[in-house]
Enzyme design. Structure first.
Site, PDB file in Angstrom:
ATOM      1  N   HIS A   1      83.208 120.584  14.650  1.00 38.52           N
ATOM      2  CA  HIS A   1      82.412 120.082  13.535  1.00 38.52           C
ATOM      3  C   HIS A   1      83.014 120.648  12.251  1.00 38.52           C
ATOM      4  CE1 HIS A   1      78.655 119.018  15.925  1.00 38.52           C
ATOM      5  NE2 HIS A   1      79.246 119.854  16.773  1.00 38.52           N
TER       6      HIS A   1
ATOM      7  N   ASP B   1      79.987 112.310  11.691  1.00 39.91           N
ATOM      8  CA  ASP B   1      78.899 112.528  12.646  1.00 39.91           C
ATOM      9  C   ASP B   1      77.756 111.539  12.360  1.00 39.91           C
ATOM     10  OD1 ASP B   1      78.010 115.222  14.523  1.00 39.91           O
ATOM     11  OD2 ASP B   1      76.429 113.827  13.896  1.00 39.91           O
TER      12      ASP B   1
ATOM     13  N   GLY C   1      75.078 125.429  22.316  1.00 39.51           N
ATOM     14  CA  GLY C   1      74.455 124.231  21.753  1.00 39.51           C
ATOM     15  C   GLY C   1      75.293 122.977  21.892  1.00 39.51           C
TER      16      GLY C   1
ATOM     17  N   HIS D   1      85.007 119.008  20.709  1.00 38.68           N
ATOM     18  CA  HIS D   1      84.983 118.551  19.318  1.00 38.68           C
ATOM     19  C   HIS D   1      84.726 119.710  18.384  1.00 38.68           C
ATOM     20  CE1 HIS D   1      80.924 118.211  21.039  1.00 38.68           C
ATOM     21  NE2 HIS D   1      80.467 118.539  19.827  1.00 38.68           N
TER      22      HIS D   1
HETATM   23  P1  AMP Z   1      77.422 119.191  19.891  1.00 38.12           P
HETATM   24  O1  AMP Z   1      75.976 119.593  19.859  1.00 38.12           O
HETATM   25  O2  AMP Z   1      78.327 120.260  19.345  1.00 38.12           O
HETATM   26  O3  AMP Z   1      77.843 118.690  21.249  1.00 38.12           O
HETATM   27  O4  AMP Z   1      77.549 118.005  18.862  1.00 38.12           O
HETATM   28  C1  AMP Z   1      77.553 116.666  19.214  1.00 38.12           C
HETATM   29  C2  AMP Z   1      77.522 115.891  17.920  1.00 38.12           C
HETATM   30  O5  AMP Z   1      77.923 114.551  18.188  1.00 38.12           O
HETATM   31  C3  AMP Z   1      76.168 115.809  17.246  1.00 38.12           C
HETATM   32  O6  AMP Z   1      76.262 116.348  15.927  1.00 38.12           O
HETATM   33  C4  AMP Z   1      75.836 114.321  17.231  1.00 38.12           C
HETATM   34  O7  AMP Z   1      75.161 113.925  16.073  1.00 38.12           O
HETATM   35  C5  AMP Z   1      77.215 113.703  17.323  1.00 38.12           C
HETATM   36  N1  AMP Z   1      77.292 112.368  17.913  1.00 38.12           N
HETATM   37  C6  AMP Z   1      76.793 111.949  19.098  1.00 38.12           C
HETATM   38  N2  AMP Z   1      77.099 110.661  19.324  1.00 38.12           N
HETATM   39  C7  AMP Z   1      77.833 110.261  18.255  1.00 38.12           C
HETATM   40  C8  AMP Z   1      78.459 109.025  17.889  1.00 38.12           C
HETATM   41  N3  AMP Z   1      78.399 107.943  18.681  1.00 38.12           N
HETATM   42  N4  AMP Z   1      79.119 108.964  16.705  1.00 38.12           N
HETATM   43  C9  AMP Z   1      79.185 110.053  15.908  1.00 38.12           C
HETATM   44  N5  AMP Z   1      78.640 111.245  16.198  1.00 38.12           N
HETATM   45  C10 AMP Z   1      77.952 111.337  17.347  1.00 38.12           C
END
Ligand code: AMP
Ligand code: ZN
Length: 114
Positions: free
Chosen positions: A102, A30, A93, A100
């Site tokens: 986490h 991330d 959130g 995805h």
């Molecule tokens: P969510 O809030 O569950 O949709 O999480 C989206 C996650 O994607 C967040 O933790 C961001 O930091 C991460 N994120 C967004 N763009 C990127 C990227 N280009 N590379 C890696 N992580 C990303």
């Protein structure tokens, strides 16, 4: 989807720190880590969120979790413990509309989550 950031990462059109990849899934660190270990595990196919994990995608859903579990072991957070999070839609959130998980570990997690 052409403009989806995680589709671009899946296709290698946007760089990511990849930790695992196969035909169906990709895992990468991330960009804004919330724990010492914070990896995202995505299907390469564009699915918006958990609501698109329908019965015909049971194998893919299982594969995503198996990959997460294996990565937890490889990244050294299996014994201490970890959290696998799947945010869905606004109250969940979810910020990026490409499914995805986490994988978070390396520190004590709190409950209930914020
Ligand atoms: P969510 O809030 O569950 O949709 O999480 C989206 C996650 O994607 C967040 O933790 C961001 O930091 C991460 N994120 C967004 N763009 C990127 C990227 N280009 N590379 C890696 N992580 C990303
Ligand atoms: Zn996508």
């Amino acid at each position: 989807m052409a403009e989806c950031i995680f589709c671009k990462i899946a296709e290698g059109r946007v760089e990511s720190q990849t930790v695992y990849e196969d035909e169906q899934v990709k895992a990468f660190y991330d960009l804004n880590p919330q724990a010492p270990v914070h990896v995202l595990i995505i299907p390469k196919e564009h699915l918006t969120n958990a609501l698109e994990l329908t019965a015909e995608r049971t194998a893919l859903a299982g594969h995503l979790v198996v990959v997460a579990s294996r990565l937890a072991q490889q990244l050294g957070i299996a014994e201490s413990g970890f959290r696998l999070v799947l945010n869905c839609n606004e109250h969940g959130g979810q910020a990026v509309d490409h499914l995805h998980f986490h994988l978070l570990g390396g520190r004590q997690m709190n409950w209930p989550p914020g």
